[in-house]
Design a protein around this motif. Structure first.
Motif, PDB file in Angstrom:
ATOM      1  N   LEU A 237      -4.936  -5.393  -5.959  1.00 28.07           N
ATOM      2  CA  LEU A 237      -5.097  -4.211  -5.111  1.00 28.07           C
ATOM      3  C   LEU A 237      -4.082  -4.294  -3.977  1.00 28.07           C
ATOM      4  CD1 LEU A 237      -8.998  -4.254  -4.808  1.00 28.07           C
ATOM      5  CD2 LEU A 237      -7.602  -2.816  -6.296  1.00 28.07           C
ATOM      6  N   PRO A 238      -3.279  -3.243  -3.769  1.00 24.05           N
ATOM      7  CA  PRO A 238      -2.230  -3.296  -2.753  1.00 24.05           C
ATOM      8  C   PRO A 238      -2.796  -3.619  -1.366  1.00 24.05           C
ATOM      9  CG  PRO A 238      -1.976  -1.337  -4.117  1.00 24.05           C
ATOM     10  CD  PRO A 238      -3.279  -1.964  -4.508  1.00 24.05           C
ATOM     11  N   THR A 239      -2.069  -4.457  -0.628  1.00 22.57           N
ATOM     12  CA  THR A 239      -2.476  -4.857   0.725  1.00 22.57           C
ATOM     13  C   THR A 239      -1.425  -4.372   1.723  1.00 22.57           C
ATOM     14  OG1 THR A 239      -1.232  -6.925   0.800  1.00 22.57           O
ATOM     15  CG2 THR A 239      -3.342  -6.981  -0.327  1.00 22.57           C
TER      16      THR A 239
ATOM     17  N   ARG B 136       0.821  -1.202   0.000  1.00 24.90           N
ATOM     18  CA  ARG B 136       0.000   0.000   0.000  1.00 24.90           C
ATOM     19  C   ARG B 136       0.861   1.261   0.000  1.00 24.90           C
ATOM     20  NH1 ARG B 136      -5.554  -0.863   1.766  1.00 24.90           N
ATOM     21  NH2 ARG B 136      -5.119  -2.649   3.077  1.00 24.90           N
ATOM     22  N   HIS B 137       1.917   1.259   0.849  1.00 26.88           N
ATOM     23  CA  HIS B 137       2.761   2.440   0.923  1.00 26.88           C
ATOM     24  C   HIS B 137       3.559   2.647  -0.343  1.00 26.88           C
ATOM     25  CE1 HIS B 137       1.998   2.723   5.276  1.00 26.88           C
ATOM     26  NE2 HIS B 137       2.005   3.983   4.911  1.00 26.88           N
TER      27      HIS B 137
END
Lengths: 372, 372
Positions: B212-214, B176-177
């Motif tokens: 989708l980023p986790t 996510r970052h």
């Protein structure tokens, strides 16, 4: 929970006669992603949900991941993975409905395009097509405890992200950078993502609803309006605040701020179960009008939030219907003076009866006019 | 330029007979935002574009801002600002068409919902409604020099953002970052925003298309796939790269990487004017199949880019049609092994004849297997 929601929907569309007949000859096809998530627990890209007496099926082009941000599919659902080249899941769902013995199919005519509707009709010419209308949206209006818990967390994350920004130096930074930093902070604090495109507006841009951030830099004397919200497990909230940059706001800035603040408070105070939606809008709007700002006001001064950032009810002059308890809404009046800037103040609240303490404020960042 | 595009469209739909008749009795209504931007220079939220012999009109709920990111409205357009409570601009456009003497109106049936189409019909019952189909999308296929210039800048920005990420420490940071940081860097370098949701996938997630980023953190030994692109003046490009974290890739990683690399090169080398789209897909796909990975491949191995991140042509087994010069496409094959991870390599290129040096590679970040 998801099964209960689907059962309620079945009752609703059967009662409305759109899919009347024996339960196993009537089916409904849900194609709007937010509605699918509400009924199925997740909404993989391009999925369609078929509700049918014989069993509900989620048709999707790729397997649900089960990631928290995407949601987990309800356990009692059949999942039908469509092979890569199958085409539109909506068409595959119609085909499945026919094979399962359905004679009537209610579809979301406000979501399906004319072209998809035609493709669906041609694959299942014997199927009687009806309009499901906004039955799912209507059911989504009043939120249950789990939904409100998600919104509370979303609001907490939003307040944290905004609070941190206020502690940093703002002068000289661009709208675009501030918006990105806010979005990063939302995710830092546990959001699945921003609930909508974060808006940061400075100087002459301030107060413009839905302003897209530009390369303009924050300057001394500016009004600065920010509008942001977290998406947490699909639930979206919204906050809007206006600040002034520098030590002393100008007189016109204080005047305008006080007016919008009074309008927003009037709107918030009007929120109660049983109140007409347009009355809430009127409460906020007439304060702005009393200050000479009736021209150029937006079409609404608030709206529902949930799985979509703007959903029913709408708080606008033409809105029909009344508020219910447990309906989360925004109250977000604002004024923009072309060439000068403006003010917008926006909270997310849950409508509650007076006996429960009145409206529950979810976004608690101060609404004092801070000079940063 | 915009007037020329609109004139070409008029010829096209008149010739196709959809809006036949004297020029001033036939009109077209464009509602898809990318199509509006292509023909009008900008696409304010909720706008509709009415093309009519007597004058083309952009109907919008709020004034175009003229910001570079939104685009500037073409100078010869009439702009009709709809009052706040008017409702759907599409319906207002139909009303305007009738008043201007139009007898037939071609609409975008693949974009309009069944419900909006019905509302339009009821406000103008005498108007003969036809289908404009994908006439504007077809016209958008081949890009002019200005459009390709925007795509080149978008690709340059994208390469810069990715290059900077590669110089930073990656182990321990979350998907996510990293995704947010890439998006910030895109904007730093002049993008109007990301062209699509940036995907960062690590370890077992790597290689999954549209992941989708986790909150998973980058670990030693991981494959890391990133997929990003800049939006510059509305034009969107795409790059995808796979890296390995740590000093020495495992044998299976090198093998898989080499295979996907060979497939992507085969796809790129197949690009030429006059070549069937499905031949390009086949070139890439058969390399993957030769490595035993024909199962689980996505439905396409490339697609057009422009004002939308995925537009025609599609490079897929079922695609009809041939490539033309000046058509920008992605070539983006990948393999994902469930539980282990995978590889994706993706470039944006412009189709060019051999005489002009063959396909023009816009995204130039190295495709060596870097160990980071």
């Amino acid at each position: 929970m998801y099964a209960t929601r689907r059962a309620r929907l079945r009752d609703r569309y059967a009662a409305a006669g759109t899919g009347a007949g024996a339960p196993d000859t009537a089916a409904a096809l849900v194609s709007s992603p937010a509605n699918i998530r509400y009924l199925a627990g997740c909404a993989p890209r391009g999925a369609a949900l078929l509700l049918h007496g014989g069993g509900d099926t989620l048709l999707c082009p790729s397997a649900p991941t089960g990631e928290p941000s995407e949601g987990r599919p309800a356990e009692d659902l059949r999942i039908s993975l469509l092979p890569a080249h199958t085409g539109d899941p909506v068409v595959a769902a119609a085909d499945l409905a026919v094979k399962a013995g359905a004679e009537a199919l209610a579809v979301e005519e406000h979501h399906l395009t004319v072209a998809r509707h035609r493709a669906l009709r041609s694959v299942a010419p014997g199927l009687r097509l009806a309009d499901l209308g906004c039955a799912v949206e209507a059911q989504r209006l009043v939120k249950d405890q789990d939904e409100i818990a998600c919104l509370r967390i979303a609001a907490e994350i939003t307040d944290q992200a905004l609070g941190e920004l206020l502690e940093s130096i703002l002068v000289g930074r661009t709208e675009r950078h501030l918006a990105l930093e806010l979005e990063r902070r939302l995710v830092d604090h546990g959001a699945d993502g921003p609930a909508f495109a974060t808006s940061v507006a400075t100087g002459p841009n301030s107060g413009r609803p839905g302003h897209l951030p530009t390369d303009r830099r924050v300057e001394e004397g500016d009004f600065l309006t920010v509008s942001l919200g977290a998406d947490y497990r699909g639930y979206r909230c919204e906050i809007g605040r206006t600040f002034v940059i520098g030590t002393t706001p100008a007189d016109w800035q204080i005047e305008l701020y006080d007016l919008v603040f009074a309008a927003q408070r009037a709107g918030r105070e009007a929120l109660a179960p049983g109140v007409e939606c347009r009355e809430v809008d009127r409460a906020a709007r007439q304060v702005l009008a009393s200050g000479g700002h009736e021209e150029g006001l937006g079409p609404w001064t608030g709206h529902g939030v949930g799985l979509e950032i703007a959903e029913d009810p709408q708080l606008s002059p033409a809105a029909m219907g009344k508020l219910d308890a447990c309906v989360p809404v925004t109250v977000d009046p604002g004024v923009h003076l072309p060439g000068r800037g403006g003010v917008r103040i926006d909270d997310t609240l849950v409508v509650r009866p007076e006996a429960d303490g009145g409206p529950e404020l979810l976004t608690i960042t101060t609404k004092e006019l801070l000079a940063l």
